[in-house]
Write an enzyme that holds these catalytic residues in place. Structure first.
Site, PDB file in Angstrom:
ATOM      1  N   ASN A  92       0.810  -1.210   0.000  1.00  0.00           N
ATOM      2  CA  ASN A  92       0.000   0.000   0.000  1.00  0.00           C
ATOM      3  C   ASN A  92       0.850   1.271   0.000  1.00  0.00           C
ATOM      4  O   ASN A  92       0.309   2.357  -0.094  1.00  0.00           O
ATOM      5  CB  ASN A  92      -0.929  -0.011   1.234  1.00  0.00           C
ATOM      6  N   TYR A 158       3.302   9.955 -10.530  1.00  0.00           N
ATOM      7  CA  TYR A 158       2.314   9.289  -9.691  1.00  0.00           C
ATOM      8  C   TYR A 158       1.238   8.608 -10.542  1.00  0.00           C
ATOM      9  O   TYR A 158       0.969   7.415 -10.358  1.00  0.00           O
ATOM     10  CB  TYR A 158       1.706  10.276  -8.694  1.00  0.00           C
TER      11      TYR A 158
END
Length: 161
Positions: A92, A158
């Site tokens: 994560n 990102y």
């Protein structure tokens, strides 16, 4: 008895945000949890928050270098040593940057790609080795961001990762 009673989970990026929410839920369901944070101080704060929400929870805080496979495997081995095994790995961890594309430095791009992508590969490769030693199948969970689908106006790395 919770759905994860007797299970052991390691959560990369588990010290805050979505990862901490996952950790709290896993603890609520009976799991022993190791939170991986970017720094030991961050991991310790996550542990304190998880234990405040669930007193008596078995939670460990660590800060391995997720971009180094050797460090990831060592962290998984430590989790298995402390808790007796490793059943679940949740990849994560992720970072972002909002620098406009024309101002973006290659080193910044590399840093984000390394954490957001390479750390997942490191988890994929190290987890089965440690899980397999316990003789039971494990589970690897990956999270992602909707930015991968919808994009964003800056911070090209990102959405790419």
């Amino acid at each position: 008895m919770g759905l994860l009673e007797g299970r052991v989970a390691a959560i990369a990026g588990g010290a805050r945000g979505i990862g901490l929410a996952i950790a709290k839920r896993f603890v609520e369901e009976g799991a022993k949890v190791a939170l991986f944070g970017s720094r030991q101080e961050t991991a310790d704060k996550g542990v304190a928050k998880a234990k405040a929400a669930h007193p008596g929870a078995q939670v460990l805080g660590m800060a391995p270098n997720l971009t180094a496979e050797v460090a990831v495997e060592a962290a998984f081995r430590e989790v298995a040593s402390v808790f007796g095994k490793l059943d679940i790995v949740c990849n994560n961890a992720g970072i972002s940057q909002s620098t406009p594309l024309v101002e973006y430095a290659p080193a910044d791009f590399d840093k984000i790609i390394d954490l957001n992508i390479k750390s997942v590969l490191n988890g994929y490769q190290a987890a089965p080795r440690v899980m397999g030693e316990a003789g039971a199948p494990g589970c690897i969970i990956n999270t992602s961001s909707m930015v991968g689908t919808y994009g964003q106006s800056s911070g090209v790395d990102y959405p790419a990762s």
